[in-house]
Scaffold this motif. Structure first.
Motif, mmCIF file in Angstrom:
data_model
loop_
_atom_site.group_PDB
_atom_site.id
_atom_site.type_symbol
_atom_site.label_atom_id
_atom_site.label_comp_id
_atom_site.label_asym_id
_atom_site.label_seq_id
_atom_site.Cartn_x
_atom_site.Cartn_y
_atom_site.Cartn_z
ATOM 1 N N VAL A 39 -14.278 -44.721 19.421
ATOM 2 C CA VAL A 39 -13.270 -43.890 18.766
ATOM 3 C C VAL A 39 -12.635 -42.993 19.817
ATOM 4 O O VAL A 39 -13.340 -42.312 20.565
ATOM 5 N N ALA A 40 -11.303 -42.988 19.851
ATOM 6 C CA ALA A 40 -10.599 -42.135 20.811
ATOM 7 C C ALA A 40 -9.368 -41.540 20.155
ATOM 8 O O ALA A 40 -8.548 -42.257 19.566
ATOM 9 N N SER A 41 -9.236 -40.233 20.235
ATOM 10 C CA SER A 41 -8.001 -39.569 19.832
ATOM 11 C C SER A 41 -7.307 -39.087 21.103
ATOM 12 O O SER A 41 -7.884 -39.113 22.186
ATOM 13 N N GLU A 91 -6.250 -43.297 7.671
ATOM 14 C CA GLU A 91 -7.384 -44.188 7.845
ATOM 15 C C GLU A 91 -8.694 -43.416 7.683
ATOM 16 O O GLU A 91 -8.714 -42.191 7.701
ATOM 17 N N ARG A 92 -9.760 -44.149 7.558
ATOM 18 C CA ARG A 92 -11.098 -43.574 7.530
ATOM 19 C C ARG A 92 -12.002 -44.439 8.392
ATOM 20 O O ARG A 92 -12.034 -45.657 8.238
ATOM 21 N N VAL A 93 -12.699 -43.814 9.308
ATOM 22 C CA VAL A 93 -13.639 -44.521 10.177
ATOM 23 C C VAL A 93 -15.047 -44.162 9.746
ATOM 24 O O VAL A 93 -15.344 -42.984 9.505
ATOM 25 N N ASP A 94 -15.918 -45.153 9.634
ATOM 26 C CA ASP A 94 -17.304 -44.854 9.274
ATOM 27 C C ASP A 94 -18.270 -45.547 10.229
ATOM 28 O O ASP A 94 -17.881 -46.408 11.027
ATOM 29 N N VAL A 95 -19.531 -45.141 10.143
ATOM 30 C CA VAL A 95 -20.540 -45.649 11.066
ATOM 31 C C VAL A 95 -20.756 -47.142 10.887
ATOM 32 O O VAL A 95 -20.918 -47.878 11.871
ATOM 33 N N ALA A 96 -20.743 -47.613 9.662
ATOM 34 C CA ALA A 96 -20.947 -49.044 9.421
ATOM 35 C C ALA A 96 -19.875 -49.878 10.109
ATOM 36 O O ALA A 96 -20.168 -50.923 10.707
ATOM 37 N N GLN A 97 -18.644 -49.397 10.049
ATOM 38 C CA GLN A 97 -17.527 -50.093 10.705
ATOM 39 C C GLN A 97 -17.734 -50.155 12.213
ATOM 40 O O GLN A 97 -17.549 -51.199 12.847
ATOM 41 N N LEU A 125 -17.354 -37.740 12.112
ATOM 42 C CA LEU A 125 -16.639 -39.011 12.084
ATOM 43 C C LEU A 125 -15.840 -39.126 10.787
ATOM 44 O O LEU A 125 -14.757 -39.713 10.766
ATOM 45 N N ASN A 126 -16.386 -38.572 9.729
ATOM 46 C CA ASN A 126 -15.705 -38.472 8.440
ATOM 47 C C ASN A 126 -16.363 -37.317 7.683
ATOM 48 O O ASN A 126 -17.141 -36.558 8.278
ATOM 49 N N ASP A 127 -16.082 -37.180 6.412
ATOM 50 C CA ASP A 127 -16.609 -36.032 5.665
ATOM 51 C C ASP A 127 -18.127 -36.059 5.493
ATOM 52 O O ASP A 127 -18.731 -35.038 5.179
ATOM 53 N N ALA A 128 -18.731 -37.229 5.706
ATOM 54 C CA ALA A 128 -20.169 -37.357 5.447
ATOM 55 C C ALA A 128 -20.997 -37.758 6.660
ATOM 56 O O ALA A 128 -22.225 -37.655 6.620
ATOM 57 N N GLU A 129 -20.357 -38.218 7.725
ATOM 58 C CA GLU A 129 -21.096 -38.765 8.868
ATOM 59 C C GLU A 129 -20.630 -38.151 10.181
ATOM 60 O O GLU A 129 -19.449 -37.825 10.348
ATOM 61 N N ASP A 130 -21.575 -38.024 11.116
ATOM 62 C CA ASP A 130 -21.262 -37.641 12.493
ATOM 63 C C ASP A 130 -21.255 -38.888 13.364
ATOM 64 O O ASP A 130 -21.944 -39.874 13.061
ATOM 65 N N LEU A 131 -20.526 -38.821 14.470
ATOM 66 C CA LEU A 131 -20.495 -39.951 15.393
ATOM 67 C C LEU A 131 -21.874 -40.209 15.993
ATOM 68 O O LEU A 131 -22.201 -41.341 16.367
ATOM 69 N N ALA A 132 -22.705 -39.180 16.047
ATOM 70 C CA ALA A 132 -24.067 -39.337 16.562
ATOM 71 C C ALA A 132 -24.838 -40.404 15.811
ATOM 72 O O ALA A 132 -25.742 -41.047 16.362
ATOM 73 N N GLU A 133 -24.488 -40.618 14.537
ATOM 74 C CA GLU A 133 -25.220 -41.600 13.736
ATOM 75 C C GLU A 133 -25.039 -43.020 14.267
ATOM 76 O O GLU A 133 -25.869 -43.895 13.996
ATOM 77 N N LEU A 134 -23.974 -43.244 15.030
ATOM 78 C CA LEU A 134 -23.809 -44.556 15.660
ATOM 79 C C LEU A 134 -24.934 -44.798 16.654
ATOM 80 O O LEU A 134 -25.544 -45.871 16.670
ATOM 81 N N ALA A 135 -25.218 -43.804 17.487
ATOM 82 C CA ALA A 135 -26.311 -43.933 18.458
ATOM 83 C C ALA A 135 -27.648 -44.114 17.757
ATOM 84 O O ALA A 135 -28.488 -44.911 18.187
ATOM 85 N N LEU A 136 -27.842 -43.389 16.665
ATOM 86 C CA LEU A 136 -29.108 -43.463 15.938
ATOM 87 C C LEU A 136 -29.293 -44.832 15.296
ATOM 88 O O LEU A 136 -30.368 -45.422 15.386
ATOM 89 N N ARG A 137 -28.243 -45.326 14.666
ATOM 90 C CA ARG A 137 -28.377 -46.606 13.970
ATOM 91 C C ARG A 137 -28.581 -47.756 14.955
ATOM 92 O O ARG A 137 -29.299 -48.718 14.662
ATOM 93 N N LEU A 138 -27.965 -47.651 16.127
ATOM 94 C CA LEU A 138 -28.110 -48.701 17.132
ATOM 95 C C LEU A 138 -29.320 -48.471 18.035
ATOM 96 O O LEU A 138 -29.590 -49.264 18.933
ATOM 97 N N ARG A 139 -30.040 -47.363 17.793
ATOM 98 C CA ARG A 139 -31.246 -47.015 18.549
ATOM 99 C C ARG A 139 -30.972 -46.957 20.052
ATOM 100 O O ARG A 139 -31.761 -47.448 20.867
#
Length: 233
Positions: A39-41, A91-97, A125-139
């Motif tokens: 993700v880049a703005s 748009e909406r970006v989420d961790v699953a995506q 990342l959105n109203d419910a998730e942080d981008l950190a959760e990407l690192a956590l989910r991918l371990r």
């Protein structure tokens, strides 16, 4: 094969400089590399679409060379927090995506893959998730870039605590001098670095000085002399 998530103590802490520098260091050792900026703005419009300078820096040091969209699948024009930029674009970006994009890439036969976050560890990342959760989910173990300036001790320690509290491993940290005045008193500067080494309880993978006299495009290569890869890489 080694995979890490790179985060920072704040926006402009030097995540891209360190990420691109580590990719360049790996390349100098003959290793294959891939840098990802999911993700880049703060992107600019080009004839081929929105392009982000940070993502382009990672692309330039990824070998074999991937498509731009592989490195940066979610690009937004405004230089604001990702969830706000996505909202402005409708748009909406989420961790699953993001996981669906990044996870298969982690299985590619590359020696080193670095996934660079946006902003700091807690950036929404959105109203419910942080981008950190990407690192956590991918371990993915985390490399923390500490922007060396007044206040960095608190920022670095809080970020390291949050990383561990969330269940991620802190693989190491890199200091990046972003305020020249912070290092003007050599004794106090050394004391601050010693405090970081003592309190972060993770390997220091380097301390990058100010590289203002080096052209921006070549700064990652200039940083190589000050960086180390995590142990085992």
């Amino acid at each position: 094969m080694s995979r890490y998530f790179v985060t920072g103590t704040d926006t402009d802490a030097g995540k891209t400089l360190v990420t691109a520098g580590m990719l360049a260091l790996a390349r100098s050792r003959g290793l294959t590399t891939l840098g990802l900026k999911p993700v880049a703005s703060g992107c600019r419009r080009t004839d081929t679409g929105l392009r982000n300078d940070d993502a382009l820096a990672l692309l330039a040091r990824s070998v074999p060379t991937p498509a731009y969209e592989t490195v940066n699948p979610c690009a937004f024009e405004p230089a604001i927090a990702p969830h706000l930029a996505a909202g402005e674009a409708g748009e909406r970006v989420d961790v699953a995506q993001l996981c669906a994009h990044v996870a298969p890439l982690l299985d590619e036969p590359r020696d080193l893959i670095l996934v660079e976050g946006a902003g700091g560890w807690r950036v929404p990342l959105n109203d419910a998730e942080d981008l950190a959760e990407l690192a956590l989910r991918l371990r993915l173990p985390v490399i923390l870039v500490v922007g060396l300036k007044l206040g960095c001790l608190n920022h670095a320690r809080l970020t390291a605590e949050a990383i561990r509290a969330d269940g991620a491993a802190l693989a190491g940290w890199v200091g990046n001098l972003i305020d020249a005045d912070f290092a003007r008193d050599a004794s106090h500067y050394a004391d601050n670095l010693a405090t970081l080494r003592r309190t972060l309880e993770a390997p220091c993978l380097g301390v990058v000085p100010r590289l203002r006299r080096v052209a921006p495009a070549r700064r990652p290569e200039a940083a190589v002399a000050h960086l180390a890869l995590p142990e085992g890489d």
